[in-house]
Enzyme design. Structure first.
Site, PDB file in Angstrom:
ATOM      1  N   THR A   1      22.790  18.158  59.429  1.00 13.29           N
ATOM      2  CA  THR A   1      24.106  17.608  59.286  1.00 13.29           C
ATOM      3  C   THR A   1      24.718  17.791  60.511  1.00 13.29           C
ATOM      4  O   THR A   1      24.280  18.554  61.531  1.00 13.29           O
ATOM      5  CB  THR A   1      25.001  18.467  58.158  1.00 13.29           C
TER       6      THR A   1
ATOM      7  N   GLY B   1      23.292  23.206  55.692  1.00 18.91           N
ATOM      8  CA  GLY B   1      23.038  23.129  54.299  1.00 18.91           C
ATOM      9  C   GLY B   1      23.781  24.230  53.416  1.00 18.91           C
ATOM     10  O   GLY B   1      24.873  24.293  53.566  1.00 18.91           O
TER      11      GLY B   1
END
Ligand code: GLY
Length: 583
Positions: free
Chosen positions: A394, A487
């Site tokens: 991400t 995560g």
């Protein structure tokens, strides 16, 4: 312009720690306001008077900073950075995924969140990832066309710009289009990233054609990387707005890709996708106002829950990363993640007891179960009963301007390179965010996170996230802008930077650099980065904790704004391309 780029190796904290321990006073003498800070130095923050951008890629940071320099606001710069990252950092920057953007408007006191998380396609069903024996087929949920949710990034960024920006979508897209059309020079991190996922990326002709040369060879550092199909997709968005992605040619390419390979996303799913403006969760911590992402993220709720628990301990005097501090943090973390497994899901579909989970009373009750010198066993911790009760790649960036606007944005395609599937002809990677749903209650997802009924797969539902873009205010002023990838570790990484600044009074760069720990209830272990002392580990083990040393966690790109208005940028050395630049 102050600028800092760095070359520290990710996953090797030793070097950063050496840097932290170097005489900081000596380094500060080089870092007087207005002076360039030593290239690659990650022990002191970048300092600037008129605005700051911190992202995980130098090219994106530069483009966003130009926008600020030309008079654009933090939202303009953030949207520009997001599109530039979609080109320069395809492992996580994206238009095929989704995310959350927190915006703080100091002038009105408003803090709002744009939720552009992906949604399950209308044809998605609860058991879609179960095989004939009822077991979760991880290949389907992670690496197939079924693994993709309906992307939200383009709609979310366009909405942010339309509502809170001052520049046009065309202007925000222009640098990204140029970077895709003309290409950019490959960094070692870029090259290594693709090599590390070669097997999966080569499985699909569309991905192979983008990420490998026509002779199948790798792009090496120094090569130019051009993405013509992506440039054309971005040009359609530039010309037609969101319609250039959600209808017309781009939509047709996505749907053709789905039909060819058994995916579920339809033209209707795309045409009907809408981002939402939501009210962030709000809590307080030692006189600071904490704003963070609400559902469908679990992140903000659990950050506030953990801060509420930890507020009851004298963390400052217990000390940064002392065994006692880590013990209390781990105990708070394990309780929060236990609650996550039961209560959290998309609150458009399920009732999440948010106000109970973030209440001081609930935290006080949980604190009573924590013993000073003995680890709780995860077996003995069950999700609690919050008042009102009847879930690795991400990227995060932070931007702040001199108009009182701060933006904290985290977006993702889930894994590095998402599903690893490029939409043929459209040049971008599809997310594999469907794996963030609970494919089967009691079976952990890729991050080892357990989920329950609240996060089961349902048509048009948003899958639970851990992304936690956060803005901390002090006396009504923007104070800390932060957030991270990682995560399940996103929540605890963000928590620790908040504590490092508020409790331990570290400057923002030191707060970002400091070694991190993580506990997520199950597995019942404290995960630590390199840099926690062996003495501390022994003390923790003596309390009954299992301590495991694993690779670095998160890449938290942060800004701290001093009461006099000076901006301090802290780029995370755990990503070699991270950069903080101010003006
Ligand atoms: N895909 C990781 C998250 O949203 O938490």
């Amino acid at each position: 312009m102050n600028q800092k780029t760095g070359y520290a190796q990710s996953r090797n904290l030793k070097k950063y720690l050496q840097i932290i321990l170097l005489p900081i006073v000596f380094l500060y003498s080089f870092a007087a306001p207005g002076q360039a800070i030593l290239e690659g130095d990650r022990s002191v923050p970048v300092e600037a008077k008129n605005g700051m951008v911190v992202t995980s890629h130098t090219l994106a940071t530069k483009e966003a900073l130009k926008v600020l320099k030309e008079g654009g606001n933090a939202v303009d710069a953030a949207v520009t950075a997001a599109f530039a990252l979609a080109v320069t950092q395809p492992r996580s920057g994206n238009i095929g995924g989704g995310g959350f953007m927190l915006i703080s408007l100091e002038k009105t006191g408003e803090v709002l969140a744009i939720d552009y998380r992906e949604k399950a396609p209308a044809a998605a069903t609860r058991d879609m990832f179960l095989d004939k024996s009822g077991n979760v087929d991880k290949n389907l949920s992670r690496y197939s066309h079924l693994s993709s949710g309906v992307p939200g990034t383009v709609a979310g960024l366009a909405l942010a710009l339309e509502k809170y920006g001052t520049i046009s979508l065309q202007k925000a897209l222009a640098p990204a289009i140029k970077l895709a059309d003309n290409g950019f020079i490959v960094t070692p991190r870029f090259s290594k990233g693709i090599k590390s996922r070669e097997k999966h990326l080569k499985k699909w002709a569309s991905s192979r054609n983008v990420f490998f040369k026509s002779n199948g060879k790798h792009y090496e550092p120094g090569d130019r990387f051009v993405q013509k199909d992506l440039a054309d997709t971005l040009k359609r968005i530039s010309k037609l707005g969101v319609a250039g992605f959600y209808t017309g040619k781009t939509a047709e390419l996505i749907v053709a890709e789905m039909k060819k390979h058994g995916g579920l996303i339809t033209k209707r799913d795309l045409a009907e996708y809408r981002p939402e403006i939501r009210k962030p969760v709000h809590g307080t911590y030692r006189g600071h106002d904490i704003y963070s992402m609400t559902t469908p993220s679990s992140g903000g709720i659990h950050i506030i829950q953990m801060l509420n628990i930890l507020e009851g301990y004298p963390i400052n005097s217990l000390g940064l990363n002392s065994a006692q501090t880590i013990h209390y943090m781990a105990e708070a973390m394990t309780r929060a993640y236990a609650d996550r497994s039961k209560f959290l899901g998309d609150s458009d579909f399920v009732k999440v007891p948010i106000s109970g989970l973030i209440s001081k009373e609930y935290a006080a009750g949980l604190r009573k179960g924590i013993t000073m010198n003995k680890a709780s066993s995860s077996k003995d911790i069950l999700p609690g009963k919050p008042p009102g009760y009847e879930s690795n790649e991400t990227t995060h960036f932070s931007v702040a301007d001199n108009k009182g606007i701060a933006v904290s944005n985290t977006y993702t395609i889930n894994f590095s390179y998402g599903s690893r599937i490029v939409v043929e002809g459209a040049g971008f990677l599809l997310n594999n965010e469907m794996d963030d749903f609970s494919a089967k209650p009691g079976v952990p997802n890729a991050y080892g996170l357990l989920g329950g009924e609240a996060n089961k797969i349902e048509a048009n539902k948003r899958m639970l996230s851990s992304m936690s873009p956060t803005i901390v205010k002090k006396n009504g002023k923007n104070f800390l802008v932060t957030g991270s990838p990682g995560g399940s570790r996103i929540i605890t990484t963000t928590l620790q930077v908040i504590m490092n600044v508020i409790d331990h009074k570290l400057n923002i760069q030191a707060a970002v650099n400091a070694p991190r720990i993580h506990h997520q209830w199950l597995p019942d272990e404290i995960r630590i980065e390199q840099g926690i002392s062996p003495d501390t580990i022994r003390l923790l083990e003596g309390m009954g904790h299992k301590v495991v040393k694993k690779s670095a966690m998160g890449a938290i790109q942060s800004i701290m704004i001093a009461p006099d208005g000076t901006f301090y940028g802290g780029a995370d050395p755990r990503r070699s391309t991270s950069s903080a630049m101010g003006l």
